[in-house]
Motif scaffolding. Structure first.
Motif, PDB file in Angstrom:
ATOM      1  N   CYS A 174      17.274  82.502  21.716  1.00 17.51           N
ATOM      2  CA  CYS A 174      16.620  81.469  20.913  1.00 17.51           C
ATOM      3  C   CYS A 174      16.610  81.908  19.448  1.00 17.51           C
ATOM      4  N   SER A 175      17.327  81.174  18.609  1.00 17.36           N
ATOM      5  CA  SER A 175      17.463  81.595  17.213  1.00 17.36           C
ATOM      6  C   SER A 175      17.509  80.388  16.280  1.00 17.36           C
ATOM      7  N   PRO A 176      16.519  80.250  15.378  1.00 15.30           N
ATOM      8  CA  PRO A 176      15.340  81.096  15.215  1.00 15.30           C
ATOM      9  C   PRO A 176      14.458  81.049  16.464  1.00 15.30           C
ATOM     10  N   ASN A 177      13.790  82.178  16.699  1.00 11.11           N
ATOM     11  CA  ASN A 177      12.992  82.275  17.909  1.00 11.11           C
ATOM     12  C   ASN A 177      11.693  81.501  17.785  1.00 11.11           C
ATOM     13  N   ASN A 178      11.445  80.663  18.770  1.00 12.13           N
ATOM     14  CA  ASN A 178      10.191  79.922  18.859  1.00 12.13           C
ATOM     15  C   ASN A 178       9.299  80.625  19.884  1.00 12.13           C
ATOM     16  N   PRO A 179       8.138  81.178  19.486  1.00 11.37           N
ATOM     17  CA  PRO A 179       7.344  80.798  18.320  1.00 11.37           C
ATOM     18  C   PRO A 179       7.310  81.795  17.163  1.00 11.37           C
ATOM     19  N   THR A 180       8.154  82.831  17.166  1.00 10.31           N
ATOM     20  CA  THR A 180       7.951  83.905  16.172  1.00 10.31           C
ATOM     21  C   THR A 180       8.724  83.726  14.879  1.00 10.31           C
ATOM     22  N   GLY A 181       9.866  83.009  14.886  1.00 10.33           N
ATOM     23  CA  GLY A 181      10.545  82.643  13.648  1.00 10.33           C
ATOM     24  C   GLY A 181      11.815  83.350  13.234  1.00 10.33           C
ATOM     25  N   PRO A 182      12.007  84.653  13.520  1.00  9.83           N
ATOM     26  CA  PRO A 182      13.226  85.305  13.046  1.00  9.83           C
ATOM     27  C   PRO A 182      14.490  84.758  13.710  1.00  9.83           C
ATOM     28  N   ALA A 183      15.602  84.843  12.985  1.00  9.60           N
ATOM     29  CA  ALA A 183      16.899  84.421  13.511  1.00  9.60           C
ATOM     30  C   ALA A 183      17.723  85.647  13.887  1.00  9.60           C
ATOM     31  N   VAL A 184      18.530  85.493  14.919  1.00 11.88           N
ATOM     32  CA  VAL A 184      19.485  86.534  15.301  1.00 11.88           C
ATOM     33  C   VAL A 184      20.590  86.584  14.260  1.00 11.88           C
ATOM     34  N   ARG A 185      21.076  87.764  13.960  1.00  8.47           N
ATOM     35  CA  ARG A 185      22.159  87.916  12.980  1.00  8.47           C
ATOM     36  C   ARG A 185      23.521  87.888  13.678  1.00  8.47           C
ATOM     37  N   GLU A 186      24.540  87.482  12.926  1.00  7.31           N
ATOM     38  CA  GLU A 186      25.858  87.308  13.539  1.00  7.31           C
ATOM     39  C   GLU A 186      26.384  88.594  14.155  1.00  7.31           C
ATOM     40  N   SER A 315      10.225  83.997   8.913  1.00  9.84           N
ATOM     41  CA  SER A 315      10.557  82.788   9.661  1.00  9.84           C
ATOM     42  C   SER A 315      11.765  82.088   9.058  1.00  9.84           C
ATOM     43  N   GLU A 316      12.691  81.696   9.927  1.00  7.95           N
ATOM     44  CA  GLU A 316      13.831  80.878   9.542  1.00  7.95           C
ATOM     45  C   GLU A 316      13.704  79.470  10.117  1.00  7.95           C
ATOM     46  N   ALA A 317      12.495  79.139  10.576  1.00  4.93           N
ATOM     47  CA  ALA A 317      12.257  77.834  11.190  1.00  4.93           C
ATOM     48  C   ALA A 317      11.250  77.044  10.355  1.00  4.93           C
ATOM     49  N   ASN A 318      10.651  76.030  10.943  1.00  2.83           N
ATOM     50  CA  ASN A 318       9.684  75.216  10.210  1.00  2.83           C
ATOM     51  C   ASN A 318       8.251  75.570  10.616  1.00  2.83           C
ATOM     52  N   PHE A 319       8.010  76.842  10.866  1.00  2.00           N
ATOM     53  CA  PHE A 319       6.686  77.302  11.266  1.00  2.00           C
ATOM     54  C   PHE A 319       6.527  78.773  10.893  1.00  2.00           C
TER      55      PHE A 319
END
Length: 373
Positions: A174-186, A315-319
């Motif tokens: 899950c990227s960005p991870n819900n509910p924590t926000g960070p995104a996995v890198r390529e 966070s890379e999401a909307n939260f």
């Protein structure tokens, strides 16, 4: 001669709904906890920032399409979702045969698990992550293998790889991870894909893709072209603001996409949802403006909280995620008193959606009074 209505019943206990044999898997099925409505208080505007909804209504052009489509709801929708499938394929540069649609990305995920898992199979995913993962896994009779996040609330793909066994059918990232926000890198995802068995389906769930600004985040479609066991999962619920219409899709290679269409609920994606999603794909400029505004608000709030001394995951999401542990209930209560309905995850933490500017300002004030923990 007695009629059926007057015939005496069989001797013995009175029949009950409790006699019906339901699946044993339901006994251990976790309940999905939706975000609650905003609290209503006299003289106070309340805000629901608990469900990661887009605070903006659908685009004006999309609202007009919805109104037109509503006039034909007496007719069944196009079961093949032909126009939307073609529009998605054109937008991301793949063939229509590589697209499978469903009722939101969680609906498509259910199709994935149904297509891949038998009883006793395993599904590996990070935890804490999207709470629908254990639900769709259990419904299929499969077993969840949850791998804890690291200290920065990020996926540990090395540990997830180590958790793969002969029984593993699916790994969800899950990227960005819900509910924590960070995104996995390529580089992390590519490393993982190079090593995971090709028989294991890897689902890259990027429901919050449009909010990602990290330059090291993966180009999932390019990776999908390289790895036949990768499926990319997306939704129209978040950035596009169509959460109430329930439409999402997967990008998968032909054999897998066909299987997902086989496990889809017939006529699941409504005609209104199909029309609205097609229209949303046309109005890219206004969509980008809205996303940019939310990303700017996310940065503003994060910077204000950092100035207050808060240390939150990036966070890379909307939260934003507040890893408050046993202070989670107190913080959730403070937000509630201020007219903010947030999403608490037990004693793990609290997730707060980036919403209207006024809601974000109120969050900053609550955090100032509560103090960093």
């Amino acid at each position: 001669m007695t009629t059926p209505s007057s015939s005496p019943g069989p001797s013995g206990p009175v029949p009950s709904a409790d006699d019906v044999r339901l699946r044993e898997a339901l006994g251990g099925l976790p309940a999905y906890v939706p975000g609650k409505p905003a609290p209503l208080r006299e003289g106070q505007t309340a805000y629901k920032v608990s469900s990661n909804e887009n605070p903006y209504p659908p685009l004006k052009s999309v609202r007009k399409v919805i109104e037109r489509a509503a006039r034909e709801v007496n007719r069944y929708p196009d079961m093949a979702v032909t126009e939307l499938t073609a529009a998605i394929a054109a937008a991301i540069g793949v063939e229509p045969s590589h697209i499978a649609t469903g009722t939101g990305s969680v609906g498509v995920l259910g199709q994935i698990i149904q297509a891949t898992c038998d009883a006793g199979d395993e599904v590996v995913y990070a935890w804490r992550s999207f709470e629908a993962y254990p639900i769709v896994t259990a419904i299929a009779g499969a077993s969840s293998v949850q791998v804890g996040l690291d200290a920065d609330a990020r996926h540990r793909l090395d540990a997830m790889l180590a958790a793969v066994t002969d029984r593993t059918k699916v790994v969800i990232v899950c990227s960005p991870n819900n509910p924590t926000g960070p995104a996995v890198r390529e580089r992390e995802l590519r490393w993982f894909l190079e090593r995971v068995p090709s028989s294991v389906l890897v689902v890259f769930d990027e429901a919050y893709l449009e909010f990602v600004t990290d330059p090291d985040a993966p180009d999932a479609i390019q990776l999908w072209r390289e790895y036949p066991n990768l499926v990319v999962l997306r939704t129209f619920s978040k950035a596009y603001g169509l959460a109430g219409l329930r439409v999402g899709y997967a990008v998968a290679h032909d054999r897998i996409a066909k299987a997902l269409r086989q496990t889809a609920v017939p006529f699941g994606v409504s005609s209104i949802a199909q029309a609205a999603a097609v229209a949303s794909l046309r109005d890219v400029a206004e969509l980008k403006e809205r996303v940019a505004a939310l990303v700017e608000e996310r940065a503003r709030v994060a910077a204000a909280l950092e100035d207050q001394g808060w240390k939150l995951p990036t966070s890379e999401a909307n939260f934003l995620w507040f890893p408050l542990g046993t202070d989670s209930s107190d913080f959730s209560g403070a937000c509630h008193e201020a007219g903010l309905m947030v999403r608490q995850y037990g004693d793990d933490g609290v997730r707060v959606t980036i919403g209207e500017t006024e809601a974000n300002d109120r969050l900053i004030e609550v955090c100032r009074e509560f103090g960093p923990r």
